[in-house]
Each structure stands twice: as C-alpha cells, then as structure tokens.
Write a protein that holds these residues in place. Structure first.
Motif, PDB file in Angstrom:
ATOM      1  N   ILE A 148       0.811  -1.218   0.000  1.00 19.90           N
ATOM      2  CA  ILE A 148       0.000   0.000   0.000  1.00 19.90           C
ATOM      3  C   ILE A 148       0.847   1.272   0.000  1.00 19.90           C
ATOM      4  CG2 ILE A 148      -2.118  -1.010   0.922  1.00 19.90           C
ATOM      5  CD1 ILE A 148      -1.236  -0.112   3.710  1.00 19.90           C
ATOM      6  N   VAL A 149       2.161   1.114  -0.210  1.00 16.59           N
ATOM      7  CA  VAL A 149       3.027   2.275  -0.357  1.00 16.59           C
ATOM      8  C   VAL A 149       2.605   3.018  -1.628  1.00 16.59           C
ATOM      9  CG1 VAL A 149       5.405   2.972  -0.926  1.00 16.59           C
ATOM     10  CG2 VAL A 149       4.989   1.330   0.899  1.00 16.59           C
ATOM     11  N   GLU A 150       2.576   4.338  -1.566  1.00 17.46           N
ATOM     12  CA  GLU A 150       2.164   5.112  -2.734  1.00 17.46           C
ATOM     13  C   GLU A 150       3.242   5.116  -3.812  1.00 17.46           C
ATOM     14  OE1 GLU A 150       0.030   8.620  -2.619  1.00 17.46           O
ATOM     15  OE2 GLU A 150      -1.476   7.741  -1.300  1.00 17.46           O
ATOM     16  N   LEU A 151       2.802   4.899  -5.035  1.00 21.49           N
ATOM     17  CA  LEU A 151       3.655   4.939  -6.217  1.00 21.49           C
ATOM     18  C   LEU A 151       2.939   5.828  -7.227  1.00 21.49           C
ATOM     19  CD1 LEU A 151       6.120   3.829  -7.829  1.00 21.49           C
ATOM     20  CD2 LEU A 151       4.588   2.030  -8.647  1.00 21.49           C
ATOM     21  N   ALA A 152       3.531   6.960  -7.529  1.00 20.76           N
ATOM     22  CA  ALA A 152       2.926   7.931  -8.453  1.00 20.76           C
ATOM     23  C   ALA A 152       1.511   8.296  -8.006  1.00 20.76           C
ATOM     24  CB  ALA A 152       2.937   7.404  -9.881  1.00 20.76           C
ATOM     25  N   GLY A 153       1.344   8.475  -6.691  1.00 24.91           N
ATOM     26  CA  GLY A 153       0.082   8.962  -6.154  1.00 24.91           C
ATOM     27  C   GLY A 153      -0.985   7.930  -5.861  1.00 24.91           C
ATOM     28  N   ARG A 154      -0.682   6.642  -6.079  1.00 30.93           N
ATOM     29  CA  ARG A 154      -1.665   5.579  -5.804  1.00 30.93           C
ATOM     30  C   ARG A 154      -0.977   4.441  -5.075  1.00 30.93           C
ATOM     31  NH1 ARG A 154      -3.069   5.010 -11.581  1.00 30.93           N
ATOM     32  NH2 ARG A 154      -3.529   2.863 -11.120  1.00 30.93           N
ATOM     33  N   PRO A 155      -1.725   3.698  -4.264  1.00 28.99           N
ATOM     34  CA  PRO A 155      -1.121   2.541  -3.588  1.00 28.99           C
ATOM     35  C   PRO A 155      -0.641   1.513  -4.615  1.00 28.99           C
ATOM     36  CG  PRO A 155      -3.296   3.036  -2.683  1.00 28.99           C
ATOM     37  CD  PRO A 155      -3.123   3.879  -3.908  1.00 28.99           C
ATOM     38  N   LEU A 156       0.478   0.875  -4.325  1.00 29.98           N
ATOM     39  CA  LEU A 156       1.063  -0.101  -5.251  1.00 29.98           C
ATOM     40  C   LEU A 156       0.042  -1.140  -5.694  1.00 29.98           C
ATOM     41  CD1 LEU A 156       3.624  -1.223  -6.637  1.00 29.98           C
ATOM     42  CD2 LEU A 156       4.044  -2.538  -4.546  1.00 29.98           C
ATOM     43  N   ILE A 157      -0.734  -1.671  -4.771  1.00 20.31           N
ATOM     44  CA  ILE A 157      -1.683  -2.730  -5.109  1.00 20.31           C
ATOM     45  C   ILE A 157      -2.786  -2.246  -6.045  1.00 20.31           C
ATOM     46  CG2 ILE A 157      -3.268  -2.431  -3.135  1.00 20.31           C
ATOM     47  CD1 ILE A 157      -3.202  -5.578  -2.966  1.00 20.31           C
ATOM     48  N   ALA A 158      -3.067  -0.964  -6.063  1.00 19.61           N
ATOM     49  CA  ALA A 158      -4.136  -0.419  -6.918  1.00 19.61           C
ATOM     50  C   ALA A 158      -3.866  -0.694  -8.395  1.00 19.61           C
ATOM     51  CB  ALA A 158      -4.289   1.083  -6.689  1.00 19.61           C
TER      52      ALA A 158
END
Length: 194
Positions: A29-39
């Motif tokens: 759930i760490v943010e990557l480019a403004g969204r959680p990784l799992i998203a």
C-alpha cells in the motif's frame, strides 16, 4: 495476437498481499505515483476482458480496505498463511477453497497476479489467459528477457506433506509483446492434488 472466446470458462484473479513485508514495510500500500502499489494490479485485473472476479488475499485490515476501495473482493487470509515462510501455492490453495465454498462449485481457473508488478499491462493478462487455453497448458508463467541466452529449468515435483512426483514438462516460449514473454507449461498430467 491471440484471440479466443472464454465464454464457457470462469477465470478468477487472486492477488496475494500480506501485511508483514520485511524489505519495504507495508509495500503493498506504499504510494507509487500517487496511488497505492496494489491499486495498479487491481485495476489491471478489473479491466481484463477474461477475468470474472478479482480477489485480494490478505491478513491486513488496511490492505483489505484499500483493496476494496479499488474494487477488489477480499479473501481473509489466516495468520499462518501470512508468515515469512508462507508459500504462494498455499495462499492459492486457501483462495481456491474459499472460492469453491462461496460459489458452491469447483474453481477451475485461477490467475495469480503479484501486487509488486505495477507495470504489467491488461493486454499481458489477457494474452497469457489466451495462451493458457490455446496451448491447453497446465500453467502459464510470465518472464522477462534476461541478459543471457541459456536458461536452466528445474521442475521440483515434491509436494509439501505429499510424495515426490516426477514432472516431465513441455515448455512453449512465446513473445506476446516486444518486452513480454510468456512460458506455457504442459506437464501431461492432471496436476497435483492434496
């Protein structure tokens, strides 16, 4: 490009996401480019034209809440399947049992999508599924082109808690995009059961 109709097949995505990541704490759930990784993985799966449902298997309440907010259904993973030594196959077996019970019938086709692969494309998922059916494969595993030309493949036929089974496999390597390769494996058996 492979084109196949899967109207008669049910295909379910399972995304394993435990809460106890060690290398990068809470990585799913760490943010990557403004969204959680799992998203990224959830959205890719939801946009697949072949998947009938998208399930996140997790032991972590925050990961479950984030996943549900992006449209995934949730499988409550027991703590013993969220340990450092838990295997993906055990998580998949648990998910399949859950799906069988929920739907009241046997689950035949499951796609494992790792949440730590945010750059996969929906087309990669759909073409891997098409390859699975057109090649009558037992499994399809995506790989990336490596910096070497020889690959040694070892198939360990041992089953935890079971007996050793020798597996003779036929591998088919297919380039589905410029940078994506898929390996289809047909073992010539009905698979491994518990």
């Amino acid at each position: 490009v492979l084109s196949v109709s899967f109207d008669r097949h049910e295909i379910w995505a399972v995304i394993p996401a435990r809460g106890g990541s060690k290398g990068i704490p809470r990585k799913n759930i760490v943010e990557l480019a403004g969204r959680p990784l799992i998203a990224y993985t959830i959205e890719q799966a939801l946009h697949s034209k072949h998947l009938d449902g998208v399930f996140v298997s997790s032991d972590d309440e925050e990961i479950k809440a984030v996943s549900a907010s992006y449209g995934a259904s949730i499988i409550d993973r027991p703590a013993e399947l969220a340990a450092d030594d838990s295997t993906s196959i055990d998580v998949l077996k648990h998910a399949v049992r859950y799906l069988d019970e929920k739907r009241g019938r046997r689950t035949a086709n499951v796609v494992l999508l790792q949440p730590t692969t945010p750059l996969r494309r929906v087309e990669d998922i759909d073409q891997a599924i098409a390859l699975f059916f057109t090649q009558a494969a037992d499994a399809v595993v995506s790989v990336v082109k490596a910096g070497w030309s020889e690959v040694n493949v070892v198939v360990d036929g041992s089953v935890p808690g079971g007996s050793r089974t020798d597996i003779t496999a036929t591998l088919t390597l297919q380039n589905i995009t410029e940078d994506t390769w898929v390996v289809a494996m047909a073992s010539g058996t009905d698979g491994v059961s518990e």
